[in-house]
Every structure is written in structure tokens, then in C-alpha cells.
Design a protein around this motif. Sequence first.
Motif, mmCIF file in Angstrom:
data_model
loop_
_atom_site.group_PDB
_atom_site.id
_atom_site.type_symbol
_atom_site.label_atom_id
_atom_site.label_comp_id
_atom_site.label_asym_id
_atom_site.label_seq_id
_atom_site.Cartn_x
_atom_site.Cartn_y
_atom_site.Cartn_z
ATOM 1 N N UNK A 80 -34.234 -0.956 -12.225
ATOM 2 C CA UNK A 80 -35.666 -1.132 -12.601
ATOM 3 C C UNK A 80 -35.807 -2.026 -13.682
ATOM 4 N N UNK A 81 -34.927 -1.963 -14.601
ATOM 5 C CA UNK A 81 -35.087 -3.014 -15.939
ATOM 6 C C UNK A 81 -33.951 -3.591 -16.266
ATOM 7 N N UNK A 82 -33.738 -4.965 -16.431
ATOM 8 C CA UNK A 82 -32.424 -5.515 -16.951
ATOM 9 C C UNK A 82 -32.796 -5.903 -18.408
ATOM 10 N N UNK A 83 -31.751 -5.332 -19.112
ATOM 11 C CA UNK A 83 -31.854 -5.528 -20.813
ATOM 12 C C UNK A 83 -30.731 -6.294 -21.125
ATOM 13 N N UNK A 84 -30.860 -7.216 -21.983
ATOM 14 C CA UNK A 84 -29.622 -7.804 -22.584
ATOM 15 C C UNK A 84 -30.037 -8.600 -23.888
ATOM 16 N N UNK A 85 -28.939 -9.434 -24.617
ATOM 17 C CA UNK A 85 -29.001 -9.546 -25.706
ATOM 18 C C UNK A 85 -29.294 -11.139 -25.979
ATOM 19 N N UNK A 86 -29.567 -12.021 -24.922
ATOM 20 C CA UNK A 86 -29.848 -13.426 -25.424
ATOM 21 C C UNK A 86 -30.605 -14.090 -24.220
ATOM 22 N N UNK A 87 -31.260 -15.101 -24.684
ATOM 23 C CA UNK A 87 -32.153 -15.820 -23.729
ATOM 24 C C UNK A 87 -31.455 -16.483 -22.387
ATOM 25 N N UNK A 88 -30.211 -16.920 -22.686
ATOM 26 C CA UNK A 88 -29.456 -17.594 -21.561
ATOM 27 C C UNK A 88 -29.412 -16.507 -20.235
ATOM 28 N N UNK A 89 -28.965 -15.332 -20.377
ATOM 29 C CA UNK A 89 -28.811 -14.658 -19.416
ATOM 30 C C UNK A 89 -30.247 -13.947 -18.753
ATOM 31 N N UNK A 90 -31.078 -13.993 -19.817
ATOM 32 C CA UNK A 90 -32.430 -13.537 -19.201
ATOM 33 C C UNK A 90 -33.133 -14.812 -18.250
ATOM 34 N N UNK A 91 -32.979 -15.875 -18.897
ATOM 35 C CA UNK A 91 -33.478 -16.925 -17.940
ATOM 36 C C UNK A 91 -32.557 -17.222 -16.793
ATOM 37 N N UNK A 118 -42.573 -17.703 -19.873
ATOM 38 C CA UNK A 118 -43.938 -18.564 -19.648
ATOM 39 C C UNK A 118 -44.516 -17.610 -18.268
ATOM 40 N N UNK A 119 -43.584 -16.893 -17.239
ATOM 41 C CA UNK A 119 -44.249 -16.556 -16.245
ATOM 42 C C UNK A 119 -44.043 -14.924 -16.435
ATOM 43 N N UNK A 120 -43.804 -14.326 -17.742
ATOM 44 C CA UNK A 120 -44.077 -13.027 -17.984
ATOM 45 C C UNK A 120 -42.878 -12.207 -17.156
ATOM 46 N N UNK A 121 -41.782 -12.825 -16.761
ATOM 47 C CA UNK A 121 -40.731 -12.365 -16.266
ATOM 48 C C UNK A 121 -39.871 -11.503 -17.092
ATOM 49 N N UNK A 122 -39.870 -11.785 -18.611
ATOM 50 C CA UNK A 122 -39.084 -11.220 -19.466
ATOM 51 C C UNK A 122 -39.839 -11.286 -20.756
#
Length: 343
Positions: A80-91, A118-122
Motif C-alpha cells: 500500500x505504501x513504499x517508505x524509504x530514506x532518499x530521493x534516488x529510490x523514490x524517483x 511534481x506528479x504527487x507520486x511521493x
Amino acid sequence: MTRPYSRLLTAGVAALATALPAAPVLAQELNLYSSRHYDTDERLYSDFEEQYGITVNRIEGNADELIARMEAEGENSPADVFLTVDTVRLARAADLGLLQSIESEVLEARIPAYLQDDDNQWFAFSQRARILFYDKARIENPPQTYQDLANPEYAGEVCIRSSTNVYTQNITAALIAHLGRDAVADWAEGVVANFARSPQGGDTDQLRGIASGECGVAMSNTYYYARALRTGDEQMSPEQLENIGWVFPNQNDIGAHMNISGGGVAAHAPNRENAILFLEYLTSESAQEYFSAGNDEYPGVPGVGLAPSVASLGIFRPDTIALSDIADNIDAAIEVLNEAGWE
């Protein structure tokens, strides 16, 4: 022009008035894929469960492993949710189609625009300043900017993480966005020439390198040092910690680089409404205060108070570059680091 962090903290007090929604009648579970590995986060999850009556089922692991798992699971993924600690992995997760765009008035009101995709994905929910540390007894003129790390006066003094580390990639991508690829390519070559040792270890290891005398200057996220001040470190004595000074870089121009912890709703979330509710909950004042008090981070929501360990580092000007701009330059950053021979 960026603003001092203290002003950013006070500027959004009005946003805290945005009330979180009352608990709706939903399926009573949330499947969280998280690469945050902090014992103090237990409070975040238990408070959410108590407030909303929703059980948090956690799958924890390395961010890359979790991304690979979600990709392999495809439309059948329970995430349901992906939670992590850096921009690289979220992107990366967004680029792979593993996240979805969402609409939330709460998130829009509480999270500054530069901390949103920009697309409100994270969205980012907490921040860590990536700053410079130095040996007070050894370095008379500590570097005042990231660019200074390439100056010949620091030859044989610099300890820093490897080129494969996401924090190194993030700061390099941010500098490319600000200064251009050619300038950062020259900078990377200069930093490599100043290495005290081959890049190794985590952020705490860079601080320990100063304490042991192996390095004169190092780069680390603030929360590692703030945590050592608060709880101590088994490999650094109080006297060694006292001898470590710090500089928030680039205070006259771009500001100190900020790493983030953030998350998004999984593309095929079976409990989508719960997922959005959980992200909104992470912006609540109580959750934001716990990011700071429990893990020595800076809140993502303006106006939230800082833990004493974090506040003791002082007021500074953060870099408020859009995280999307950093994400767009990650590939270029990796190329620059490789070309410079940054191991």
C-alpha cells in the motif's frame, strides 16, 4: 533566494491548523513496505494503529530489494505504501511505475512544494542536512562550501562515502542542478584528489575517521552527529566528539543540501484510502515531532519544533531546490562520479 531554516519552520505554522480527517470506515489494515530501520519508528506505527484502528503490516528491507519485490509482484502486489530514506529510490520507484499520483489537501497544505514530486507520486516527511565536519585542532580554516572540498589545501584530508551511496549521488545531482555538469565534473576530480582514504563505510564512519585522526574533513548527515551527541558513541569519547566542528555549507548562496525520508502510495495499493490516510498522518504534528525527537531529523512540515539535539546544531539556510530537479540529475551525477574515479 532560500530562507533560514528557522524562518521555514515558522512560515508554515498556519499549515498545522489543517486538521487531519476523522477516521473513516475502511478495511482495517495497511501493508507498509519500508526501508527505514529505526527502532524509534515503532511509536509512529503504534500511534497510527491506535488512532485509526488500522493494523500496519510491515515488510522491511533494503530499498532496492523492496523495489525489486514490488516490481516482481506487479498488479498482485499487496504493498500500500513504499517508505524509504532518499530521493534516488523514490524517483526510481516512480520511474518503474510502482507508485501512483494522489490528491490530498492535507499533504498539499502541510508539505512544502519543493518537498513533493511534481506528479504527487511521493512526498518527503523528514529531512537531514548533509553538511561538513572537521577536526577543530587540525583544520584552521574549515571549508565553507561544498566546492571547497576540492581545494588543494585539503589534500589528504577528506573522508567521504562511495560513489555508489545514494547520499553521494544526491549531493552531486543537486550540485549539477545548481552549477552545471562541467563545473561539478571538475569538483569531483578535485575531491578525489583530496581523499584521505578510499571511500568506505557509512556516515558515522566518516565522523569516526575525524575522531581517530585519519581525516581532517568529512561529509555526513546531521542526524548521525546529533544522535551521537544525544546518546554517545561507543567508538568516540566525549572529548573526541567535542573536538569535531561543523559547517553548514554555502550559506551565502545555495544553502545546505537536504536529504529526505519520504514515501508514496503503491501503484496497485489494495487499501488505497488507508495508504493516503497514513501519509497524511505522517504530517501530523505528533508524528513530525517524533521524527525529530526519536531520530534526530528535521521535520518536513514547517512550524514543528526541533528536538534539543537537533536544535543544538544551530540555525542555517537549507537548499530548497525541488527534489524533482535532483531526481532528474541522478544519472548525470553517477556518470560524473565514475568519470572522476570516485570509488
